[in-house]
Design a protein around this motif. Structure first.
Motif, mmCIF file in Angstrom:
data_model
loop_
_atom_site.group_PDB
_atom_site.id
_atom_site.type_symbol
_atom_site.label_atom_id
_atom_site.label_comp_id
_atom_site.label_asym_id
_atom_site.label_seq_id
_atom_site.Cartn_x
_atom_site.Cartn_y
_atom_site.Cartn_z
ATOM 1 N N ARG A 175 -17.847 107.679 -51.593
ATOM 2 C CA ARG A 175 -18.813 106.624 -51.901
ATOM 3 C C ARG A 175 -20.143 106.954 -51.254
ATOM 4 O O ARG A 175 -20.198 107.645 -50.250
ATOM 5 C CB ARG A 175 -18.342 105.296 -51.309
ATOM 6 N N MET A 176 -21.206 106.407 -51.765
ATOM 7 C CA MET A 176 -22.533 106.569 -51.179
ATOM 8 C C MET A 176 -22.746 105.426 -50.187
ATOM 9 O O MET A 176 -23.548 104.526 -50.409
ATOM 10 C CB MET A 176 -23.604 106.554 -52.273
ATOM 11 N N TYR A 177 -22.005 105.476 -49.062
ATOM 12 C CA TYR A 177 -22.105 104.430 -48.046
ATOM 13 C C TYR A 177 -23.435 104.564 -47.328
ATOM 14 O O TYR A 177 -23.869 105.664 -47.066
ATOM 15 C CB TYR A 177 -20.951 104.560 -47.041
ATOM 16 N N PRO A 178 -24.148 103.527 -47.005
ATOM 17 C CA PRO A 178 -23.870 102.094 -47.092
ATOM 18 C C PRO A 178 -24.331 101.450 -48.395
ATOM 19 O O PRO A 178 -24.280 100.242 -48.532
ATOM 20 C CB PRO A 178 -24.634 101.530 -45.911
ATOM 21 N N ILE A 179 -24.803 102.255 -49.357
ATOM 22 C CA ILE A 179 -25.252 101.691 -50.634
ATOM 23 C C ILE A 179 -24.070 101.111 -51.395
ATOM 24 O O ILE A 179 -24.121 99.999 -51.920
ATOM 25 C CB ILE A 179 -25.976 102.769 -51.460
ATOM 26 N N THR A 180 -22.981 101.837 -51.447
ATOM 27 C CA THR A 180 -21.770 101.396 -52.118
ATOM 28 C C THR A 180 -20.703 101.163 -51.063
ATOM 29 O O THR A 180 -20.363 102.077 -50.309
ATOM 30 C CB THR A 180 -21.282 102.462 -53.121
ATOM 31 N N THR A 181 -20.194 99.942 -50.997
ATOM 32 C CA THR A 181 -19.141 99.632 -50.037
ATOM 33 C C THR A 181 -17.895 99.174 -50.782
ATOM 34 O O THR A 181 -17.963 98.751 -51.934
ATOM 35 C CB THR A 181 -19.582 98.528 -49.066
#
Length: 125
Positions: free
Chosen positions: A16-22
């Protein structure tokens, strides 16, 4: 090897592209600590029970503080709170670039005198 490469390019991403996608939090996850200071009597049980010693309670100044960068989010303080004013969110604390400490200002709750509790005190004229 070629099928694996094609599968990686055309398939779903593994990360995932954390913190953009959680993701959704797990059931009963122990996340960020918070307090309902109006319900707290500043007894200090949470500070004594905390294994990381990140909670400070000052009864004279009526302050409660927690350093979230020292907290291990074990939930022991929440379990030992006799007034049930400590809680934990089901989400974790957001990433931060600066270190900050949570401070809450409460009220010093004084016990009522026995005369006032019984109602036997005479009102001033």
């Amino acid at each position: 090897m070629t099928p694996t490469i094609v599968k990686n390019f055309l398939g779903k991403r593994a990360t995932r592209m954390y913190p953009i996608t959680t993701r959704e939090p797990f059931a009963d996850a122990r996340g960020e600590l918070y307090i309902d200071i109006k319900e707290c009597n500043l007894c200090g049980l949470c500070a004594r029970a905390c294994p990381a010693q990140c909670i400070t309670v000052d009864r004279e100044k009526a302050t409660w503080g927690c350093d979230p960068f020292e907290c291990v989010y074990c939930g022991v303080c929440v379990d030992t709170c006799s007034r049930h004013c400590l809680h934990q969110h089901d989400t974790y604390r957001a990433p931060a670039t600066e270190k900050s400490v949570m401070h809450e200002q409460g009220e010093i709750k004084k016990k009522a005198k026995k005369e006032e509790a019984d109602g036997s005190a005479q009102p001033a004229a």
